[in-house]
Structure formats: structure tokens, C-alpha cells
Design a protein around this motif. Structure first.
Motif, PDB file in Angstrom:
ATOM      1  N   THR A  79      23.862  -2.666   3.012  1.00  0.00           N
ATOM      2  CA  THR A  79      23.091  -3.563   3.877  1.00  0.00           C
ATOM      3  C   THR A  79      21.692  -2.977   3.987  1.00  0.00           C
ATOM      4  O   THR A  79      21.216  -2.635   5.066  1.00  0.00           O
ATOM      5  CB  THR A  79      23.728  -3.724   5.261  1.00  0.00           C
ATOM      6  OG1 THR A  79      23.852  -2.433   5.863  1.00  0.00           O
ATOM      7  CG2 THR A  79      25.085  -4.375   5.166  1.00  0.00           C
ATOM      8  N   GLY A  80      21.049  -2.855   2.840  1.00  0.00           N
ATOM      9  CA  GLY A  80      19.784  -2.141   2.725  1.00  0.00           C
ATOM     10  C   GLY A  80      18.646  -2.740   3.510  1.00  0.00           C
ATOM     11  O   GLY A  80      18.646  -3.907   3.891  1.00  0.00           O
ATOM     12  N   ARG A  81      17.658  -1.875   3.734  1.00  0.00           N
ATOM     13  CA  ARG A  81      16.421  -2.281   4.392  1.00  0.00           C
ATOM     14  C   ARG A  81      15.267  -1.556   3.718  1.00  0.00           C
ATOM     15  O   ARG A  81      15.348  -0.362   3.439  1.00  0.00           O
ATOM     16  CB  ARG A  81      16.453  -1.962   5.874  1.00  0.00           C
ATOM     17  CG  ARG A  81      15.163  -2.404   6.574  1.00  0.00           C
ATOM     18  CD  ARG A  81      15.203  -2.174   8.053  1.00  0.00           C
ATOM     19  NE  ARG A  81      13.898  -2.345   8.635  1.00  0.00           N
ATOM     20  CZ  ARG A  81      13.607  -3.225   9.582  1.00  0.00           C
ATOM     21  NH1 ARG A  81      14.543  -4.007  10.040  1.00  0.00           N
ATOM     22  NH2 ARG A  81      12.391  -3.297  10.076  1.00  0.00           N
ATOM     23  N   LEU A  82      14.192  -2.306   3.497  1.00  0.00           N
ATOM     24  CA  LEU A  82      12.977  -1.763   2.904  1.00  0.00           C
ATOM     25  C   LEU A  82      11.808  -2.174   3.763  1.00  0.00           C
ATOM     26  O   LEU A  82      11.630  -3.350   4.051  1.00  0.00           O
ATOM     27  CB  LEU A  82      12.798  -2.293   1.471  1.00  0.00           C
ATOM     28  CG  LEU A  82      11.505  -1.914   0.765  1.00  0.00           C
ATOM     29  CD1 LEU A  82      11.455  -0.408   0.503  1.00  0.00           C
ATOM     30  CD2 LEU A  82      11.368  -2.689  -0.542  1.00  0.00           C
ATOM     31  N   ASP A  83      11.007  -1.200   4.189  1.00  0.00           N
ATOM     32  CA  ASP A  83       9.803  -1.457   4.971  1.00  0.00           C
ATOM     33  C   ASP A  83       8.593  -1.027   4.153  1.00  0.00           C
ATOM     34  O   ASP A  83       8.544   0.113   3.683  1.00  0.00           O
ATOM     35  CB  ASP A  83       9.814  -0.660   6.276  1.00  0.00           C
ATOM     36  CG  ASP A  83      10.886  -1.125   7.243  1.00  0.00           C
ATOM     37  OD1 ASP A  83      11.979  -1.467   6.781  1.00  0.00           O
ATOM     38  OD2 ASP A  83      10.632  -1.115   8.456  1.00  0.00           O
ATOM     39  N   LEU A  84       7.636  -1.934   3.994  1.00  0.00           N
ATOM     40  CA  LEU A  84       6.425  -1.647   3.233  1.00  0.00           C
ATOM     41  C   LEU A  84       5.197  -1.921   4.089  1.00  0.00           C
ATOM     42  O   LEU A  84       5.176  -2.862   4.877  1.00  0.00           O
ATOM     43  CB  LEU A  84       6.346  -2.534   1.982  1.00  0.00           C
ATOM     44  CG  LEU A  84       7.485  -2.429   0.982  1.00  0.00           C
ATOM     45  CD1 LEU A  84       7.326  -3.497  -0.092  1.00  0.00           C
ATOM     46  CD2 LEU A  84       7.488  -1.052   0.358  1.00  0.00           C
ATOM     47  N   VAL A  85       4.179  -1.104   3.912  1.00  0.00           N
ATOM     48  CA  VAL A  85       2.892  -1.349   4.557  1.00  0.00           C
ATOM     49  C   VAL A  85       2.063  -2.178   3.586  1.00  0.00           C
ATOM     50  O   VAL A  85       1.834  -1.763   2.445  1.00  0.00           O
ATOM     51  CB  VAL A  85       2.170  -0.023   4.890  1.00  0.00           C
ATOM     52  CG1 VAL A  85       0.804  -0.294   5.487  1.00  0.00           C
ATOM     53  CG2 VAL A  85       3.019   0.826   5.827  1.00  0.00           C
ATOM     54  N   ASN A  86       1.636  -3.356   4.016  1.00  0.00           N
ATOM     55  CA  ASN A  86       0.862  -4.231   3.135  1.00  0.00           C
ATOM     56  C   ASN A  86      -0.622  -3.852   3.152  1.00  0.00           C
ATOM     57  O   ASN A  86      -1.043  -2.970   3.902  1.00  0.00           O
ATOM     58  CB  ASN A  86       1.079  -5.712   3.487  1.00  0.00           C
ATOM     59  CG  ASN A  86       0.678  -6.035   4.909  1.00  0.00           C
ATOM     60  OD1 ASN A  86      -0.248  -5.465   5.460  1.00  0.00           O
ATOM     61  ND2 ASN A  86       1.396  -6.982   5.503  1.00  0.00           N
ATOM     62  N   ALA A  87      -1.407  -4.519   2.323  1.00  0.00           N
ATOM     63  CA  ALA A  87      -2.831  -4.184   2.181  1.00  0.00           C
ATOM     64  C   ALA A  87      -3.605  -4.372   3.473  1.00  0.00           C
ATOM     65  O   ALA A  87      -4.606  -3.683   3.716  1.00  0.00           O
ATOM     66  CB  ALA A  87      -3.440  -5.027   1.066  1.00  0.00           C
ATOM     67  N   ALA A 146       0.833  -1.197   0.000  1.00  0.00           N
ATOM     68  CA  ALA A 146       0.000   0.000   0.000  1.00  0.00           C
ATOM     69  C   ALA A 146       0.870   1.250   0.000  1.00  0.00           C
ATOM     70  O   ALA A 146       0.514   2.253  -0.624  1.00  0.00           O
ATOM     71  CB  ALA A 146      -0.916   0.002   1.217  1.00  0.00           C
ATOM     72  N   GLU A 147       1.993   1.175   0.705  1.00  0.00           N
ATOM     73  CA  GLU A 147       2.908   2.318   0.745  1.00  0.00           C
ATOM     74  C   GLU A 147       4.259   1.909   1.311  1.00  0.00           C
ATOM     75  O   GLU A 147       4.403   0.846   1.904  1.00  0.00           O
ATOM     76  CB  GLU A 147       2.324   3.454   1.581  1.00  0.00           C
ATOM     77  CG  GLU A 147       2.180   3.115   3.057  1.00  0.00           C
ATOM     78  CD  GLU A 147       1.556   4.234   3.859  1.00  0.00           C
ATOM     79  OE1 GLU A 147       2.322   5.025   4.455  1.00  0.00           O
ATOM     80  OE2 GLU A 147       0.324   4.300   3.888  1.00  0.00           O
ATOM     81  N   VAL A 148       5.237   2.774   1.116  1.00  0.00           N
ATOM     82  CA  VAL A 148       6.569   2.576   1.671  1.00  0.00           C
ATOM     83  C   VAL A 148       6.630   3.293   3.011  1.00  0.00           C
ATOM     84  O   VAL A 148       6.261   4.461   3.108  1.00  0.00           O
ATOM     85  CB  VAL A 148       7.650   3.149   0.718  1.00  0.00           C
ATOM     86  CG1 VAL A 148       9.036   3.041   1.342  1.00  0.00           C
ATOM     87  CG2 VAL A 148       7.613   2.449  -0.622  1.00  0.00           C
ATOM     88  N   SER A 149       7.083   2.591   4.054  1.00  0.00           N
ATOM     89  CA  SER A 149       7.213   3.254   5.349  1.00  0.00           C
ATOM     90  C   SER A 149       8.665   3.636   5.649  1.00  0.00           C
ATOM     91  O   SER A 149       8.902   4.558   6.423  1.00  0.00           O
ATOM     92  CB  SER A 149       6.639   2.389   6.471  1.00  0.00           C
ATOM     93  OG  SER A 149       7.270   1.142   6.509  1.00  0.00           O
ATOM     94  N   ALA A 150       9.638   2.934   5.037  1.00  0.00           N
ATOM     95  CA  ALA A 150      11.056   3.290   5.215  1.00  0.00           C
ATOM     96  C   ALA A 150      11.871   2.634   4.109  1.00  0.00           C
ATOM     97  O   ALA A 150      11.576   1.517   3.691  1.00  0.00           O
ATOM     98  CB  ALA A 150      11.564   2.834   6.579  1.00  0.00           C
ATOM     99  N   ILE A 151      12.913   3.355   3.656  1.00  0.00           N
ATOM    100  CA  ILE A 151      13.832   2.825   2.655  1.00  0.00           C
ATOM    101  C   ILE A 151      15.208   3.414   2.932  1.00  0.00           C
ATOM    102  O   ILE A 151      15.332   4.594   3.242  1.00  0.00           O
ATOM    103  CB  ILE A 151      13.361   3.144   1.220  1.00  0.00           C
ATOM    104  CG1 ILE A 151      14.250   2.449   0.183  1.00  0.00           C
ATOM    105  CG2 ILE A 151      13.251   4.625   0.972  1.00  0.00           C
ATOM    106  CD1 ILE A 151      13.693   2.487  -1.239  1.00  0.00           C
ATOM    107  N   THR A 152      16.235   2.572   2.876  1.00  0.00           N
ATOM    108  CA  THR A 152      17.590   3.051   3.131  1.00  0.00           C
ATOM    109  C   THR A 152      18.113   3.815   1.921  1.00  0.00           C
ATOM    110  O   THR A 152      17.586   3.705   0.815  1.00  0.00           O
ATOM    111  CB  THR A 152      18.543   1.888   3.448  1.00  0.00           C
ATOM    112  OG1 THR A 152      18.489   0.931   2.393  1.00  0.00           O
ATOM    113  CG2 THR A 152      18.190   1.217   4.756  1.00  0.00           C
ATOM    114  N   ASP A 153      19.178   4.552   2.149  1.00  0.00           N
ATOM    115  CA  ASP A 153      19.829   5.301   1.083  1.00  0.00           C
ATOM    116  C   ASP A 153      20.410   4.325   0.056  1.00  0.00           C
ATOM    117  O   ASP A 153      20.795   3.203   0.392  1.00  0.00           O
ATOM    118  CB  ASP A 153      20.944   6.158   1.689  1.00  0.00           C
ATOM    119  CG  ASP A 153      21.573   7.076   0.689  1.00  0.00           C
ATOM    120  OD1 ASP A 153      22.747   6.860   0.356  1.00  0.00           O
ATOM    121  OD2 ASP A 153      20.882   8.005   0.224  1.00  0.00           O
TER     122      ASP A 153
END
Length: 158
Positions: A68-76, A56-63
Motif C-alpha cells: 500500500t505504497g506512498r510516494l511524496d514528491l516536491v514539485n517545481a 524537484a525532489e523526493v520527500s518520502a517513499i515507502t519501503d
């Protein structure tokens, strides 16, 4: 005398065929190690892109420079799904819960967020509409040959 000659010929043929089989098996094992590492990288990409498309949306994304990236997404359903590289020597990529290992042997995991134009990079979660995920692995054979694979996914909610 004929029996001794036949036995000597048979034993030399068996020894030479065993050498061929053993070297073929060693080559197959080395190739299989490379394939396993590349399959792990591909599995990470498929899993992340599926999550991006359903988010549904991105809540956090690393540079984009953070390997050592991290991606946080809000699901439906309103929950948060995340992917991150642990940064350890084992190269684990973790999905959601502690200890839920998605893949191992990954050197780098990077995420790049783009605005709706698909060109302008951003790390502001509200502005991200396209995400590029890049995975880097080192192949076990081939003297440390590095392979990098990447893919992109649009947020479906956009």
C-alpha cells in the motif's frame, strides 16, 4: 399451412439469433471489465511517472515491500504531490487531496527508489534519483487472474 411453416421458421431463426447476440454481448461485457481494470492501472502509472519527471525532489517513499505504497514528491513550485494506495477493499489510489481518487480496483501499489546508479535500492529521500512504480490488479473475469504492470522514471532535477 405455408404461413404456419414460414412463421415457425422465422420465429426459430429469431430465437437463435437472439441467443447468439446475448452471448456475444455477455462476452463483450466481460472483456470490457478486464480492459477497464488494465486502463486504470496504466493511468496510475502514467500519472505517477509524469509527476516523477517534473519533481524537484523526493520527500518520502515507502519501503519496496509495502504493497500500500506512498510516494511524496516536491514539485517545481515547492508544493508536495503524493500518491498512495488506500489499502481498502475498493483498491483506491489517491492523488493529493482527500477524496481525489485517481483509480479504483488496484490491489497493490509499490514504489522502489534507486540511487543515481539505477541499481542500488534506497528509501532515503535525498538519495532517490530513479523510481520504479508497480501496480497490480485482479481481472474481473478469468477466475481472479492477476496482472502486474510497472514503469520507471528518473527525477528531472537530477
Amino acid at each position: 399451412m405455408e404461413m404456419v411453416a414460414a412463421t415457425a421458421i422465422t420465429s426459430s431463426l429469431m430465437v437463435s439469433s437472439m441467443v447468439v447476440v446475448r452471448s456475444s454481448y455477455a462476452a463483450w461485457q466481460a472483456h470490457q471489465g478486464d480492459v477497464d481494470r488494465l486502463v486504470s492501472a496504466d493511468a496510475v502509472l502514467r500519472h505517477v511517472v509524469r509527476g516523477i519527471r517534473q519533481a524537484a525532489e523526493v520527500s518520502a517513499i515507502t519501503d519496496s515491500t509495502n504493497t500500500t505504497g506512498r510516494l511524496d514528491l516536491v514539485n517545481a513550485a515547492g508544493g508536495t504531490d503524493y500518491w498512495e494506495h488506500t489499502g481498502t477493499g475498493d483498491g483506491y489510489v489517491v492523488y493529493n487531496a482527500a477524496g481525489a481518487i485517481l483509480a479504483e480496483g488496484i490491489n497493490q501499489l509499490t514504489f522502489v527508489g534507486y540511487e543515481a546508479d539505477g541499481v542500488t535500492e534506497t528509501t532515503t529521500p535525498e538519495d532517490v534519483q530513479l523510481i520504479k512504480c508497480t501496480v497490480q490488479v485482479t481481472l474481473p473475469r478469468g477466475a481472479g487472474q492477476i496482472r502486474t504492470v510497472s514503469c520507471q522514471g528518473w527525477l528531472r532535477s537530477w
